[in-house]
Write a protein that holds these residues in place. Structure first.
Motif, PDB file in Angstrom:
ATOM      1  N   TYR A 121       0.865  -1.188   0.000  1.00  0.00           N
ATOM      2  CA  TYR A 121       0.000   0.000   0.000  1.00  0.00           C
ATOM      3  C   TYR A 121       0.892   1.226   0.000  1.00  0.00           C
ATOM      4  O   TYR A 121       2.022   1.189   0.491  1.00  0.00           O
ATOM      5  CB  TYR A 121      -0.903   0.000   1.242  1.00  0.00           C
ATOM      6  N   ARG A 122       0.362   2.334  -0.525  1.00  0.00           N
ATOM      7  CA  ARG A 122       1.127   3.594  -0.572  1.00  0.00           C
ATOM      8  C   ARG A 122       0.250   4.768  -0.174  1.00  0.00           C
ATOM      9  O   ARG A 122      -0.970   4.728  -0.268  1.00  0.00           O
ATOM     10  CB  ARG A 122       1.679   3.822  -1.987  1.00  0.00           C
ATOM     11  N   LEU A 155      -4.291   5.144   2.731  1.00  0.00           N
ATOM     12  CA  LEU A 155      -3.387   4.227   2.045  1.00  0.00           C
ATOM     13  C   LEU A 155      -4.172   3.463   0.981  1.00  0.00           C
ATOM     14  O   LEU A 155      -5.293   3.044   1.217  1.00  0.00           O
ATOM     15  CB  LEU A 155      -2.761   3.248   3.032  1.00  0.00           C
ATOM     16  N   SER A 156      -3.543   3.297  -0.188  1.00  0.00           N
ATOM     17  CA  SER A 156      -4.225   2.575  -1.267  1.00  0.00           C
ATOM     18  C   SER A 156      -3.342   1.445  -1.783  1.00  0.00           C
ATOM     19  O   SER A 156      -2.114   1.563  -1.828  1.00  0.00           O
ATOM     20  CB  SER A 156      -4.610   3.533  -2.396  1.00  0.00           C
ATOM     21  N   PHE A 157      -4.001   0.352  -2.175  1.00  0.00           N
ATOM     22  CA  PHE A 157      -3.306  -0.832  -2.657  1.00  0.00           C
ATOM     23  C   PHE A 157      -2.711  -0.548  -4.034  1.00  0.00           C
ATOM     24  O   PHE A 157      -3.387  -0.031  -4.925  1.00  0.00           O
ATOM     25  CB  PHE A 157      -4.281  -2.007  -2.720  1.00  0.00           C
ATOM     26  N   THR A 158      -1.441  -0.914  -4.214  1.00  0.00           N
ATOM     27  CA  THR A 158      -0.741  -0.646  -5.473  1.00  0.00           C
ATOM     28  C   THR A 158      -0.951  -1.763  -6.498  1.00  0.00           C
ATOM     29  O   THR A 158      -0.607  -1.596  -7.653  1.00  0.00           O
ATOM     30  CB  THR A 158       0.772  -0.530  -5.229  1.00  0.00           C
ATOM     31  N   GLY A 159      -1.471  -2.897  -6.036  1.00  0.00           N
ATOM     32  CA  GLY A 159      -1.564  -4.067  -6.905  1.00  0.00           C
ATOM     33  C   GLY A 159      -0.335  -4.961  -6.791  1.00  0.00           C
ATOM     34  O   GLY A 159      -0.330  -6.071  -7.295  1.00  0.00           O
ATOM     35  N   GLU A 160       0.700  -4.472  -6.088  1.00  0.00           N
ATOM     36  CA  GLU A 160       1.935  -5.248  -5.911  1.00  0.00           C
ATOM     37  C   GLU A 160       1.810  -6.196  -4.713  1.00  0.00           C
ATOM     38  O   GLU A 160       1.194  -5.855  -3.713  1.00  0.00           O
ATOM     39  CB  GLU A 160       3.110  -4.324  -5.617  1.00  0.00           C
TER      40      GLU A 160
END
Length: 164
Positions: A121-122, A155-160
């Motif tokens: 997350y970022r 915070l949002s999920f980056t997909g990583e």
């Protein structure tokens, strides 16, 4: 269930009975504990759970320290009730007086961490990267929100994903 561990539990109870001149109810003992804890005493259920991995890797010290530590919790509960502190003076009295051991709260066994999948997350900070556990990631998918303490952005999920 290792016989050495069960006989050690019994020996600890016999020492306590001799010291306090009374009998104590024996607990159920299981080997179903994982993670960082070597042992856990469930007071109201009169149950002991031990970590089989840490037992195998630290057998001598486990029998000398961990088993009396956990038994002392159950003895303290049977003597003094639920209102005492887990590692308070009553438990310490049992550790010192009955088992003649230092009342150490935690073990010093080396615990091998297993690899776990992390969800990245970022936020808007330059170094704002937060690896979430699968459990925390699942909470986000159910609507829970987490915020960066510095920039206050959600915070949002980056997909990583990565193994750590």
């Amino acid at each position: 269930m290792p016989e050495h561990l069960l006989s050690c539990v019994e020996h600890c109870y016999q020492k306590a009975e001799t010291f306090f001149k009374r009998s104590f109810t024996r607990p159920d003992v299981s080997f179903k504990l994982r993670g960082q804890k070597a042992g856990v005493a469930h007071l109201t259920e009169n149950k002991l759970r031990f970590n089989p991995q840490l037992y195998r890797e630290n057998r001598e010290d486990f029998l000398r320290q961990t088993v009396p530590h956990e038994v002392a919790h159950l003895i303290a509960h049977q003597l003094f009730g639920l209102k005492i502190q887990p590692h308070g003076e009553e438990w310490q009295l049992i550790m010192r007086g009955v088992y003649e051991l230092a009342p150490n709260r935690c073990h010093t066994y080396e615990v091998k961490r297993r690899m776990a999948n992390r969800y990245i997350y970022r936020c808007s900070c330059p170094q704002g990267e937060f690896p979430f556990s699968a459990q925390r990631h699942a909470l986000v998918s159910k609507g829970r929100r987490y915020f960066c303490r510095r920039c206050k952005v959600t915070l949002s999920f980056t997909g990583e994903q990565r193994l750590e």
